[in-house]
Design an enzyme around this catalytic site. Structure first.
Site, PDB file in Angstrom:
ATOM      1  N   SER A   1     -11.634   7.343 -36.935  1.00  0.00           N
ATOM      2  CA  SER A   1     -13.426   7.477 -36.013  1.00  0.00           C
ATOM      3  C   SER A   1     -14.399   6.926 -36.908  1.00  0.00           C
ATOM      4  CB  SER A   1     -13.824   9.391 -35.407  1.00  0.00           C
ATOM      5  OG  SER A   1     -13.451   9.926 -37.219  1.00  0.00           O
TER       6      SER A   1
ATOM      7  N   LYS B   1     -16.108  14.110 -41.201  1.00  0.00           N
ATOM      8  CA  LYS B   1     -14.527  12.638 -41.257  1.00  0.00           C
ATOM      9  C   LYS B   1     -15.308  12.043 -41.963  1.00  0.00           C
ATOM     10  CE  LYS B   1     -10.508  13.717 -41.860  1.00  0.00           C
ATOM     11  NZ  LYS B   1     -10.193  14.015 -42.282  1.00  0.00           N
TER      12      LYS B   1
ATOM     13  N   ASP C   1      -6.604  28.294 -50.791  1.00  0.00           N
ATOM     14  CA  ASP C   1      -7.950  28.842 -49.574  1.00  0.00           C
ATOM     15  C   ASP C   1      -9.076  27.629 -49.744  1.00  0.00           C
ATOM     16  OD1 ASP C   1      -9.206  28.937 -47.012  1.00  0.00           O
ATOM     17  OD2 ASP C   1      -9.581  31.093 -47.711  1.00  0.00           O
TER      18      ASP C   1
ATOM     19  N   TYR D   1     -15.505  16.721 -35.215  1.00  0.00           N
ATOM     20  CA  TYR D   1     -14.937  16.338 -36.158  1.00  0.00           C
ATOM     21  C   TYR D   1     -15.008  14.811 -36.392  1.00  0.00           C
ATOM     22  CZ  TYR D   1     -10.351  15.071 -38.124  1.00  0.00           C
ATOM     23  OH  TYR D   1      -9.432  14.573 -37.979  1.00  0.00           O
TER      24      TYR D   1
END
Length: 298
Positions: free
Chosen positions: A145, A161, A64, A157
């Site tokens: 992006s 990133k 995890d 998001y």
């Protein structure tokens, strides 16, 4: 000696493809994921069956990325069995979709935790072993992006990133004296073959979502998603990401590319990134540290 690879977020999508391709290339590949005895038990069984059928060494490990104890236990288990982790692939990521203002700060923190802080947890567990061995390869799965087109509704998001990509670039320079290589793989927005959009998180502040929807043109969000999907040519194949990672790993030390862009949507990243990376390289020359551009030969 057979190389050992650890791939994060490998229950599906790019991560699973990368783990499978690394195993097919002859590595001992660990596909890490949460809940190997719970919701991902079927995936574990599928990967074990595939490995047996294909005669490859593809394994799964409970990990995890949001839990340092889980990360440490997974890495310790691999080290105990093999004595090294030669390739670390930072693939795990979580997409969200919706107007940025409608996400709470806590939601943004969670997106950042999964996409950025997770890499730090894993690095702190793996890098001491790589530094001691004075060899290793970090592969970071970035996003077009970061330097390409930035449509609305994906802000949290994209921001995460971008943060991960910057961290990868800084790590590359700090690890170079240890002989540890870095490769950044930049996929475009693949609409098919991954679960990014299907599993995308949603903003929790519905009132603010409605406020935006009331001001937008009709079906704005749906049309935006359709427009993004239309940028993907029919031949766009997400499996090329796994093959690209395997190809990088198989290249000799010192010959691996610092960054490759694989973007069927052609959002501009393939033009922007070479400029950005060249400017950064020139700056290192300017301040007198050009040797940090390449891993040291130890």
């Amino acid at each position: 000696m057979t190389q050992v690879a650890l791939v994060t977020g490998a229950s599906s999508g790019f991560g699973r493809m990368i783990a499978e391709d690394l195993a097919a290339a002859g590595l001992i590949a660990y596909a890490s994921m949460r809940e190997t005895r719970g919701k991902n038990a079927e995936t574990v069984a599928e990967l074990a069956s595939d490995a047996k059928q294909k005669g490859i060494d593809l394994r799964t490990v409970e990990l995890d990325v949001q839990d340092q104890g889980s990360v440490d236990a997974a890495v310790a288990g691999i080290m105990l069995e093999h004595g090294s982790i030669d390739v670390l692939v930072h693939n795990v990521g979580h997409m969200v979709w919706g107007p940025a203002e409608a996400f709470t700060p806590e939601q943004l923190a969670q997106v950042y935790d999964i996409n950025v802080l997770s890499t730090q947890r894993i690095n702190r567990a793996v890098l001491p072993h790589m530094r001691e061995a004075r060899r290793g390869l970090l592969v970071w799965i970035s996003s077009s992006s970061v330097a390409g087109g930035i449509p609305p509704l994906l802000g949290p998001y994209f921001a995460a990133k971008a943060g991960m990509d910057q961290l990868a670039a800084c790590y590359a320079r700090e690890l170079a004296p240890f002989g540890i290589e870095t490769a950044i793989v930049v996929p475009g927005a693949y609409i098919k073959g991954t679960n990014h959009f299907a599993h995308a998180g949603q903003p929790s502040n519905e009132a603010r979502v409605h406020a935006y929807e009331a001001a937008w043109p009709a079906n704005f969000a749906d049309r935006m998603q359709q427009a993004l999907a239309a940028t993907n040519p029919p031949e766009a194949d997400p499996t090329e990401i796994g093959r690209a990672v395997a190809a990088i790993v198989q290249q000799p030390f010192g010959r691996r590319p610092f960054r490759i862009v694989i973007d069927p949507a052609d959002d501009g990243a393939s033009v922007s990134f070479p400029v950005v990376d060249r400017v950064r390289a020139q700056f290192l020359h300017r301040i007198g540290f050009p040797e940090l551009l390449h891993p040291a030969i130890n």
